[in-house]
Design a protein around this motif. Structure first.
Motif, PDB file in Angstrom:
ATOM      1  N   PHE A 275     -24.089 -22.212 -21.202  1.00 14.71           N
ATOM      2  CA  PHE A 275     -24.178 -23.469 -20.454  1.00 14.71           C
ATOM      3  C   PHE A 275     -23.011 -23.550 -19.482  1.00 14.71           C
ATOM      4  O   PHE A 275     -21.989 -22.860 -19.632  1.00 14.71           O
ATOM      5  N   ARG A 276     -23.157 -24.449 -18.474  1.00 16.73           N
ATOM      6  CA  ARG A 276     -22.110 -24.735 -17.499  1.00 16.73           C
ATOM      7  C   ARG A 276     -21.926 -26.247 -17.427  1.00 16.73           C
ATOM      8  O   ARG A 276     -22.898 -27.007 -17.489  1.00 16.73           O
ATOM      9  N   VAL A 277     -20.678 -26.668 -17.287  1.00 17.77           N
ATOM     10  CA  VAL A 277     -20.372 -28.093 -17.247  1.00 17.77           C
ATOM     11  C   VAL A 277     -19.242 -28.321 -16.249  1.00 17.77           C
ATOM     12  O   VAL A 277     -18.271 -27.557 -16.220  1.00 17.77           O
ATOM     13  N   PRO A 278     -19.340 -29.349 -15.355  1.00 13.03           N
ATOM     14  CA  PRO A 278     -18.240 -29.644 -14.425  1.00 13.03           C
ATOM     15  C   PRO A 278     -17.019 -30.158 -15.180  1.00 13.03           C
ATOM     16  O   PRO A 278     -17.135 -30.835 -16.203  1.00 13.03           O
ATOM     17  N   GLU A 279     -15.874 -29.833 -14.646  1.00 10.09           N
ATOM     18  CA  GLU A 279     -14.637 -30.254 -15.317  1.00 10.09           C
ATOM     19  C   GLU A 279     -14.441 -31.759 -15.236  1.00 10.09           C
ATOM     20  O   GLU A 279     -13.667 -32.331 -15.996  1.00 10.09           O
ATOM     21  N   PRO A 286     -23.679 -34.943 -21.923  1.00 14.26           N
ATOM     22  CA  PRO A 286     -24.320 -33.781 -22.543  1.00 14.26           C
ATOM     23  C   PRO A 286     -24.098 -32.510 -21.736  1.00 14.26           C
ATOM     24  O   PRO A 286     -24.132 -32.510 -20.510  1.00 14.26           O
ATOM     25  N   VAL A 287     -23.862 -31.422 -22.447  1.00 13.60           N
ATOM     26  CA  VAL A 287     -23.675 -30.109 -21.842  1.00 13.60           C
ATOM     27  C   VAL A 287     -24.982 -29.327 -21.852  1.00 13.60           C
ATOM     28  O   VAL A 287     -25.368 -28.695 -20.869  1.00 13.60           O
ATOM     29  N   THR A 330     -22.209 -32.115 -26.503  1.00  9.78           N
ATOM     30  CA  THR A 330     -21.591 -33.081 -25.591  1.00  9.78           C
ATOM     31  C   THR A 330     -20.102 -32.810 -25.473  1.00  9.78           C
ATOM     32  O   THR A 330     -19.490 -32.159 -26.340  1.00  9.78           O
ATOM     33  N   VAL A 331     -19.522 -33.330 -24.383  1.00  6.18           N
ATOM     34  CA  VAL A 331     -18.079 -33.201 -24.150  1.00  6.18           C
ATOM     35  C   VAL A 331     -17.353 -34.246 -24.996  1.00  6.18           C
ATOM     36  O   VAL A 331     -17.751 -35.407 -25.042  1.00  6.18           O
ATOM     37  N   SER A 332     -16.299 -33.830 -25.661  1.00  6.78           N
ATOM     38  CA  SER A 332     -15.530 -34.771 -26.481  1.00  6.78           C
ATOM     39  C   SER A 332     -14.152 -35.061 -25.894  1.00  6.78           C
ATOM     40  O   SER A 332     -13.589 -36.123 -26.152  1.00  6.78           O
ATOM     41  N   LYS A 333     -13.597 -34.126 -25.110  1.00  5.21           N
ATOM     42  CA  LYS A 333     -12.290 -34.331 -24.490  1.00  5.21           C
ATOM     43  C   LYS A 333     -12.370 -33.918 -23.023  1.00  5.21           C
ATOM     44  O   LYS A 333     -13.291 -33.206 -22.613  1.00  5.21           O
ATOM     45  N   SER A 334     -11.394 -34.369 -22.254  1.00  2.75           N
ATOM     46  CA  SER A 334     -11.363 -34.050 -20.829  1.00  2.75           C
ATOM     47  C   SER A 334     -11.181 -32.550 -20.622  1.00  2.75           C
ATOM     48  O   SER A 334     -10.374 -31.896 -21.310  1.00  2.75           O
ATOM     49  N   LEU A 335     -11.952 -32.033 -19.675  1.00  2.00           N
ATOM     50  CA  LEU A 335     -11.896 -30.611 -19.362  1.00  2.00           C
ATOM     51  C   LEU A 335     -11.020 -30.384 -18.138  1.00  2.00           C
ATOM     52  O   LEU A 335     -10.903 -31.240 -17.266  1.00  2.00           O
ATOM     53  N   ASP A 336     -10.419 -29.201 -18.061  1.00  2.47           N
ATOM     54  CA  ASP A 336      -9.571 -28.849 -16.929  1.00  2.47           C
ATOM     55  C   ASP A 336      -9.823 -27.384 -16.606  1.00  2.47           C
ATOM     56  O   ASP A 336      -9.464 -26.489 -17.382  1.00  2.47           O
ATOM     57  N   ILE A 371     -19.688 -21.735 -23.046  1.00  2.00           N
ATOM     58  CA  ILE A 371     -19.683 -22.854 -22.097  1.00  2.00           C
ATOM     59  C   ILE A 371     -18.677 -22.532 -21.002  1.00  2.00           C
ATOM     60  O   ILE A 371     -17.485 -22.324 -21.273  1.00  2.00           O
ATOM     61  N   ALA A 372     -19.151 -22.483 -19.760  1.00  2.00           N
ATOM     62  CA  ALA A 372     -18.296 -22.240 -18.599  1.00  2.00           C
ATOM     63  C   ALA A 372     -17.971 -23.571 -17.925  1.00  2.00           C
ATOM     64  O   ALA A 372     -18.864 -24.390 -17.698  1.00  2.00           O
ATOM     65  N   VAL A 373     -16.712 -23.786 -17.597  1.00  2.00           N
ATOM     66  CA  VAL A 373     -16.251 -25.003 -16.940  1.00  2.00           C
ATOM     67  C   VAL A 373     -16.253 -24.766 -15.434  1.00  2.00           C
ATOM     68  O   VAL A 373     -15.651 -23.798 -14.950  1.00  2.00           O
ATOM     69  N   GLU A 374     -16.929 -25.644 -14.695  1.00  2.00           N
ATOM     70  CA  GLU A 374     -17.013 -25.511 -13.244  1.00  2.00           C
ATOM     71  C   GLU A 374     -15.899 -26.299 -12.571  1.00  2.00           C
ATOM     72  O   GLU A 374     -15.596 -27.431 -12.959  1.00  2.00           O
ATOM     73  N   ASP A 375     -15.304 -25.689 -11.545  1.00  2.00           N
ATOM     74  CA  ASP A 375     -14.225 -26.334 -10.806  1.00  2.00           C
ATOM     75  C   ASP A 375     -14.808 -27.366  -9.847  1.00  2.00           C
ATOM     76  O   ASP A 375     -15.792 -27.110  -9.155  1.00  2.00           O
ATOM     77  N   VAL A 376     -14.208 -28.544  -9.802  1.00  5.19           N
ATOM     78  CA  VAL A 376     -14.587 -29.601  -8.864  1.00  5.19           C
ATOM     79  C   VAL A 376     -13.327 -30.135  -8.203  1.00  5.19           C
ATOM     80  O   VAL A 376     -12.209 -29.981  -8.721  1.00  5.19           O
ATOM     81  N   ASP A 377     -13.520 -30.738  -7.032  1.00  6.21           N
ATOM     82  CA  ASP A 377     -12.406 -31.341  -6.307  1.00  6.21           C
ATOM     83  C   ASP A 377     -12.046 -32.651  -6.989  1.00  6.21           C
ATOM     84  O   ASP A 377     -12.771 -33.644  -6.883  1.00  6.21           O
ATOM     85  N   GLU A 378     -10.917 -32.664  -7.652  1.00  8.62           N
ATOM     86  CA  GLU A 378     -10.525 -33.832  -8.439  1.00  8.62           C
ATOM     87  C   GLU A 378      -9.523 -34.685  -7.677  1.00  8.62           C
ATOM     88  O   GLU A 378      -8.752 -34.185  -6.849  1.00  8.62           O
TER      89      GLU A 378
END
Length: 810
Positions: A275-279, A286-287, A330-336, A371-378
């Protein structure tokens, strides 16, 4: 009456008749014809008597198929001597319809085929009468006609279709369901109603008990698997005559289902999920979903998922969708993304309810989830969730209160720009340095007005300056107190002293308040003002608890001599720098009773307060100003009424013609000259200079020289026309108008620039006088226009028009 029975049945009936005879107490006939009562004295000689025929039932076979009436039997009376004088009469159930009797010889027949299952017996009555007299020769006797059963009914089941169930994996011989059949034939006679059960369809899975009809399983647990086959149809037969040949058979269908047991564990559909999920995903987002299958159904297929290992155990959660039985990650903590771009977890699935007869408690399955975390402009991220800053309330403008710090969490590390959300700082008390985040003062602060200030600071990426990529942080600024307020009386005290009192008597207790809030608490000191220490009639005693008592210095006071005393009290706080104020206490002298209660005070004492309040003084001043304005306005109106108006007579009304040949200059172009002013030259003389120039343009020469003393213009190659210096002679109106035109032509600042005002004046010597219609009188009476001919040759045409008679136009 006696009966004759055909065949073997006669013997049985005879036996019954004998029994009935022996049990009854009916009469008997002796051989010699003498009647005696049975049961007489034992000493009498018993004589042999002849028994009469006793009868009570006949037998008839059911379902007779012959064409003639079926013979049942014969009734024979002892009174029938064969002479034809006896008549047999039949009554009761079916008499005359189903059953008939030959009245001459007593033969009994059935007229139709009878069904024992419909009615097993009939009760009839018979008697004999004398044909001639109609008298009964014997009393009426009751008897039964019973039907002999034959096997003419097949077994019938209580249901056409039975439905049963049995758990899968059941042992051999497990009871499933019981079927029941009944036979309408007589169970007391032969084997017509004796049933035997057998199974004709359903081998080899089920069997049936031949006597009870209970169906059992016939195969072992391994062969009764619901996942292999769930539904079975079994046909059961019930045969009468105890199953012998020639018996009748009835059948029924039994639908049997195998119920589920938890004999299958859940299994993942694949071993690895990705799966992939934005940071930027928040907690609870949900992931993805993972699916596991279970061959069981219902509660036996309910499962739950758990994360058992991996580097993402703390970052993700998994739950079960109750409808689809899928595992939802599902995501439980903030991703970076910058800290960790991917995670791997091991997920386990197992049933909620486990049947230990078929599965062990450890029946479960495992799968790997990546699970891969996708980089987004934060947006920029502050180093704190909120900031608390403190500053003294006397801090100078420009002093730094504190600073905030935010960074761009993306890999680009863009520069962050800071600003204040002005919706949270409407008074613009603070500002922030856009580069380093330092918060400083723009205005002076006062803790006593507002002790806390809550503002919001915005951090935005400077590279893109996208408002959506900005973040806010609350900043709470607390003002630190300094001792900048002097203590004052806590309230306005109304104090009085009795005329007759004692020296040192306390007449009032005072306290103080202070807008400041020292950390150690308030500490107030009270003393008498220095200027009144020696000559004061009262003294102040500090109680040491932030209160003070006002005491008398002498024993008596007089209302007539002085009704009010002013006591100045100095109140000092205990903080640094020390602040103090002087409060004035007004003490009235009153007459009191013996208990010290006030009875009467002077009237001036009631109104001699330390001074009027500010509101009262302002109200008094406003009233005085309003009265003064009314007087001035009245005087001005009175003077205006005394001035002579410019236009006295109605004849002075003149028509003014204003011609415009270009876009005008506004209101100045429409200020036509009032010809009425020509009648009052003295007034014109005083106003001519003020109305000479346009209000919107001030000539430069008027700023340097006063009116009437303006020097000649400088001659830089230009000479003023001689006519511009013509003397003013207002003796005649014509000369006055010409002079005014000359002045306007010579003065470049004189109005108007783009309009021409033409003034026409008819002299007093005009024959026609004024032609204006403003003063014309209107009347409905006929007018005489003959006077027009007296105006001269110029008005001859007009005189001819209006002077002609009406008859001239007819």
């Amino acid at each position: 009456m006696r009966t004759l029975f055909p065949g073997v049945v006669c013997v049985l009936c005879l036996g019954l008749s004998l029994d009935a005879l022996s049990l009854s107490g009916s009469r008997t006939e002796t051989l010699d014809g003498e009647e005696t009562e049975a049961g007489t004295t034992r000493n009498k000689l018993l004589k042999r008597v002849r028994r009469g025929w006793m009868w009570n039932q006949f037998f008839l076979q059911e379902e007779y198929t012959g064409s003639d009436y079926q013979y049942i039997g014969k009734l024979q009376s002892d009174q029938d001597h064969g002479n034809g004088l006896v008549k047999y009469v039949l009554s009761g159930e079916g008499a005359g319809t189903i059953f008939v009797i030959d009245e001459n010889n007593g033969d009994l027949h059935a007229t139709r085929r009878l069904d024992r299952e419909e009615k097993a017996f009939y009760i009839l009555k018979a008697t004999v009468v004398n044909k001639r007299t109609g008298h009964k020769l014997e009393p009426e006797t009751e008897f039964k006609v019973k039907l002999h059963d034959i096997n003419d009914n097949e077994p019938q089941f209580s249901k056409e279709v039975y439905t049963g169930s049995v758990p899968e994996r059941s042992d051999i011989g497990t009871s499933v369901i019981q079927v029941t059949a009944t036979d309408a034939d007589d169970s007391m006679y032969g084997n017509s109603a004796k049933l035997i059960y057998s199974i004709s369809q359903g081998h080899p899975y089920f069997s049936v008990d031949p006597n009870t009809g209970v169906i059992h399983t016939a195969l072992g647990p391994a062969d009764m698997d619901r996942e292999q086959r769930e539904h079975y149809q079994v046909v059961i037969e019930a045969k009468d005559m105890a199953g012998q040949r020639g018996g009748l058979t009835g059948t029924t269908t039994v639908n049997i289902s195998l119920t589920d047991v938890n004999d299958n564990p859940p299994r993942f559909t694949q071993s690895i999920y990705q799966f992939r999920v934005p940071e930027s995903s928040k907690s609870g987002v949900p992931v993805g979903k993972i699916k596991a299958t279970d061959r069981d159904i219902g509660k036996n297929a309910e499962m739950y998922f758990t994360i058992v290992s991996g580097d993402g155990m703390d970052m993700f959660d998994i739950s079960t969708d109750k409808d689809t039985q899928e595992g939802v990650i599902t995501v439980s903590k903030s991703l970076d993304y910058e800290k960790k771009p991917s995670y791997t977890v091991e997920i386990q699935v197992q049933n909620i309810q486990v049947d230990t007869r078929f599965m062990s408690a450890g029946s479960k399955d495992m799968a790997t989830v990546r699970i891969a975390v996708e980089d987004v402009d934060e947006p920029p991220l502050f180093d704190k969730a909120s900031y608390l800053m403190e500053v003294k309330e006397d801090a100078a403008v420009g002093v730094a209160v504190g600073s905030v710090s935010a960074i761009d969490p993306d890999g680009a590390r863009s520069i962050v720009k800071y600003s204040i959300d002005r919706r949270t700082d409407m008074d613009r008390l603070f500002n922030v340095h856009p580069g380093n985040g330092s918060v400083f003062l723009l205005k002076s602060l006062d803790r006593e007005k507002t002790a806390w200030h809550n503002i919001s600071i915005i951090a935005t990426e400077f590279r893109k300056y996208n408002p959506r990529q900005s973040s806010h942080v609350p900043v709470y600024i607390r003002l630190l107190d300094i001792n900048d307020n002097a203590p004052t009386f806590a309230t306005v005290y109304e104090t009085f002293v009795c005329e007759r009192t004692k020296a040192g008597q306390r007449i009032q207790t005072v306290s103080a308040v202070d807008a400041d809030e020292p950390s150690a608490g308030h500490k107030f000191f009270f003393s008498l003002a220095p200027e009144g220490t020696h000559r004061s009639n009262f003294t102040v005693r500090d109680n040491g608890d932030n209160t003070a008592g006002i005491l008398t210095r002498r024993a008596s006071y007089s209302r007539r001599q002085q009704s009010v005393y002013l006591v100045s009290v100095v109140i000092t706080d205990g903080d640094y720098p020390m602040q103090s104020s002087t409060g004035t206490l007004t003490v009235r002298v009153c007459s009191c009773d013996r208990d010290g209660n006030m009875e009467l005070c002077n009237a001036e004492a009631l109104s001699s307060s330390p001074g009027l309040s500010t509101g009262a003084i302002i109200a008094i001043l406003l009233c005085a100003i309003i009265l003064l304005m009314i007087v001035v306005l009245f005087t001005a109106l009175k003077r205006q009424r005394k001035q002579e108006p410019l236009i006295i007579s109605k004849e002075d009304v003149r028509d003014n013609v204003v011609s415009y040949n270009d876009e005008g200059g506004g209101e100045e172009d429409t200020q036509a000259f009032d010809i009425g002013a020509l009648r009052h030259l003295d007034t014109v003389a005083t106003l001519e200079e003020s109305s000479k120039h346009r209000r919107d343009i001030v000539p430069t020469d008027t700023l340097l020289y006063p009116p009437h003393r303006r020097p000649a213009p400088a001659t830089s190659g230009l000479m003023m026309p001689p006519m511009c210096t013509a003397s003013r002679d207002n003796g005649k109106v014509r000369e006055f108008i010409n002079q005014r035109v000359l002045e306007n032509n010579c003065n470049p600042a004189a109005p108007p620039y783009d309009s021409l005002a033409t003034y026409a004046y008819e002299g007093a010597g005009s024959v026609a006088e004024s032609l204006s219609s403003l003063a014309s009188a209107s009347s409905d009476t006929e007018q005489d226009y003959h006077y027009l001919s007296d105006w001269g040759p110029r008005f001859r045409k007009l005189a001819d028009l209006y002077g002609a008679e009406d008859s001239d136009f007819s």
